[in-house]
Design an enzyme around this catalytic site. Structure first.
Site, PDB file in Angstrom:
ATOM      1  N   ASP A  24      59.396  58.337 -82.527  1.00 42.58           N
ATOM      2  CA  ASP A  24      60.184  57.693 -81.483  1.00 42.58           C
ATOM      3  C   ASP A  24      61.633  58.004 -81.811  1.00 42.58           C
ATOM      4  O   ASP A  24      62.134  57.590 -82.860  1.00 42.58           O
ATOM      5  CB  ASP A  24      59.932  56.184 -81.489  1.00 42.58           C
ATOM      6  CG  ASP A  24      60.711  55.440 -80.411  1.00 42.58           C
ATOM      7  OD1 ASP A  24      61.671  56.011 -79.850  1.00 42.58           O
ATOM      8  OD2 ASP A  24      60.371  54.272 -80.129  1.00 42.58           O
ATOM      9  N   SER A  60      68.813  70.847 -73.114  1.00 41.02           N
ATOM     10  CA  SER A  60      69.862  70.239 -72.305  1.00 41.02           C
ATOM     11  C   SER A  60      69.387  70.290 -70.861  1.00 41.02           C
ATOM     12  O   SER A  60      68.264  69.899 -70.548  1.00 41.02           O
ATOM     13  CB  SER A  60      71.190  70.980 -72.508  1.00 41.02           C
ATOM     14  OG  SER A  60      72.204  70.469 -71.697  1.00 41.02           O
ATOM     15  N   TYR A 114      73.327  60.130 -67.008  1.00 38.72           N
ATOM     16  CA  TYR A 114      72.504  61.279 -67.411  1.00 38.72           C
ATOM     17  C   TYR A 114      73.370  62.494 -67.710  1.00 38.72           C
ATOM     18  O   TYR A 114      73.221  63.146 -68.749  1.00 38.72           O
ATOM     19  CB  TYR A 114      71.491  61.603 -66.317  1.00 38.72           C
ATOM     20  CG  TYR A 114      70.681  62.847 -66.610  1.00 38.72           C
ATOM     21  CD1 TYR A 114      69.664  62.823 -67.549  1.00 38.72           C
ATOM     22  CD2 TYR A 114      70.954  64.043 -65.950  1.00 38.72           C
ATOM     23  CE1 TYR A 114      68.926  63.958 -67.830  1.00 38.72           C
ATOM     24  CE2 TYR A 114      70.210  65.180 -66.218  1.00 38.72           C
ATOM     25  CZ  TYR A 114      69.204  65.139 -67.158  1.00 38.72           C
ATOM     26  OH  TYR A 114      68.483  66.265 -67.436  1.00 38.72           O
ATOM     27  N   LYS A 154      73.985  64.675 -71.234  1.00 42.40           N
ATOM     28  CA  LYS A 154      73.695  66.098 -71.380  1.00 42.40           C
ATOM     29  C   LYS A 154      74.961  66.906 -71.687  1.00 42.40           C
ATOM     30  O   LYS A 154      74.909  67.895 -72.416  1.00 42.40           O
ATOM     31  CB  LYS A 154      73.002  66.634 -70.121  1.00 42.40           C
ATOM     32  CG  LYS A 154      71.578  66.132 -69.955  1.00 42.40           C
ATOM     33  CD  LYS A 154      70.693  66.519 -71.144  1.00 42.40           C
ATOM     34  CE  LYS A 154      69.238  66.173 -70.915  1.00 42.40           C
ATOM     35  NZ  LYS A 154      68.377  66.529 -72.075  1.00 42.40           N
ATOM     36  N   ASN A 205      63.249  67.863 -77.472  1.00 43.56           N
ATOM     37  CA  ASN A 205      62.866  67.873 -76.063  1.00 43.56           C
ATOM     38  C   ASN A 205      62.841  66.483 -75.436  1.00 43.56           C
ATOM     39  O   ASN A 205      63.033  66.354 -74.224  1.00 43.56           O
ATOM     40  CB  ASN A 205      61.478  68.520 -75.924  1.00 43.56           C
ATOM     41  CG  ASN A 205      60.861  68.280 -74.564  1.00 43.56           C
ATOM     42  OD1 ASN A 205      61.278  68.862 -73.564  1.00 43.56           O
ATOM     43  ND2 ASN A 205      59.860  67.407 -74.510  1.00 43.56           N
TER      44      ASN A 205
END
Length: 286
Positions: free
Chosen positions: A54, A132, A146, A150, A81
């Site tokens: 996790d 990314s 978000y 990134k 990922n």
């Protein structure tokens, strides 16, 4: 010598497709997820260890690395990922969603990287592939958190590649465009308050554009092929634009000045360039 890859976020989507591909190509795979006890497929693949990781639990990252080394004796590639997307008007987004956004996409990526670095440093070799997004180079409406996460992954990775190059460790960034996964399901949290009426036209527009955009994206299997190519090409290359839509969008960004590109995005999402008149609900004074 058989190579080994550790992949985070393998319960679905790109992570799962990458496990299947690397296993089929003869690699050892450490497939990590939050609930490995629920897995019924990946643990049957050859040369594959399914174990818990996790990214919000740093101890689990160290435990997964130790389990992988015990099983296979080496790790050659880390594929960061695991991801999460918090979308919606910022004013309607709980702070808890913002914290989770950065805990998963940034601090979680940092934690898994730190966990594998001692092994890479000792053998003076290794590849870190950070997933990314095209959204780490361009931003769309309602993706404030978000995109911020990134963009952080991009900066983290670019700086780290300088730091680790003298140790023989490569850092690479994968920048996929739209992908046909369940990211819009359990990996996406959309916050909205219909009572904030001023935002609702934009909410409807963004949902109407992003849904079809994702459905027309690449398959996880196609992106997994790009992952395999990136980690096996032996090139000192940082960024990998992945998927026709990503290549087209990022080329348009490079070829346009700010005013032109931002105007194009506003037009795509029907974003008004001038504010609408205030309403009584917004507190108009007579």
């Amino acid at each position: 010598m058989t190579h080994t890859i550790l992949i985070t976020g393998t319960s679905s989507g790109l992570g799962r497709a990458s496990v299947r591909l690397f296993s089929a190509r003869g690699w050892n795979v450490i497939a990590t997820m939050r609930t490995p006890e629920a897995e019924t497929e990946l643990d049957r693949l050859p040369n594959t260890l399914v174990t818990r990781l996790d990214v919000q639990d740093q101890a689990s990252a160290h435990a997964a690395v130790e389990a992988g080394l015990a099983a296979f004796g080496r790790i050659d590639v880390l594929m960061n990922n695991a991801g999460y997307g918090a979308y919606g008007p910022l004013e309607a987004t709980p702070l808890a969603a913002a914290r989770r956004q950065f805990d998963v996409n940034v601090l979680g990526l940092l934690a898994t990287t730190q966990a594998v670095l001692p092994h890479f440093r000792q053998k003076r070799a290794g590849t870190i592939l950070n997933v990314s997004s095209v959204g780490g180079r361009v931003a769309f409406p309602l993706g404030t958190l978000y995109h911020a996460s990134k963009y952080a992954v991009e900066g983290f990775s670019e700086a780290l590649h300088y730091e680790l190059a003298p140790l023989g460790i490569r850092v690479k960034i994968l920048e996929p465009g739209g992908m046909r996964t369940d990211f819009g399901g359990r990996s996406l949290e959309f916050s909205n308050d219909p009572g904030l009426v001023e935002y609702q036209p934009l909410v409807e527009s963004v949902l109407g554009v992003l849904g079809p955009m994702m459905e027309q994206g690449s398959t996880p299997e196609a992106i997994a092929e790009a992952v395999f190519d990136a980690v096996t090409d032996d090139l000192d290359r940082l960024r990998y634009e992945t998927g026709p839509d990503a290549v087209e969008l990022l080329a348009a960004r490079r070829d346009s000045d700010d005013d032109t590109f931002l105007a194009d995005v506003r037009a795509l999402f029907e974003v008004a360039t001038t504010p609408s008149p205030p309403t009584q609900a917004a507190g108009v004074r007579s």
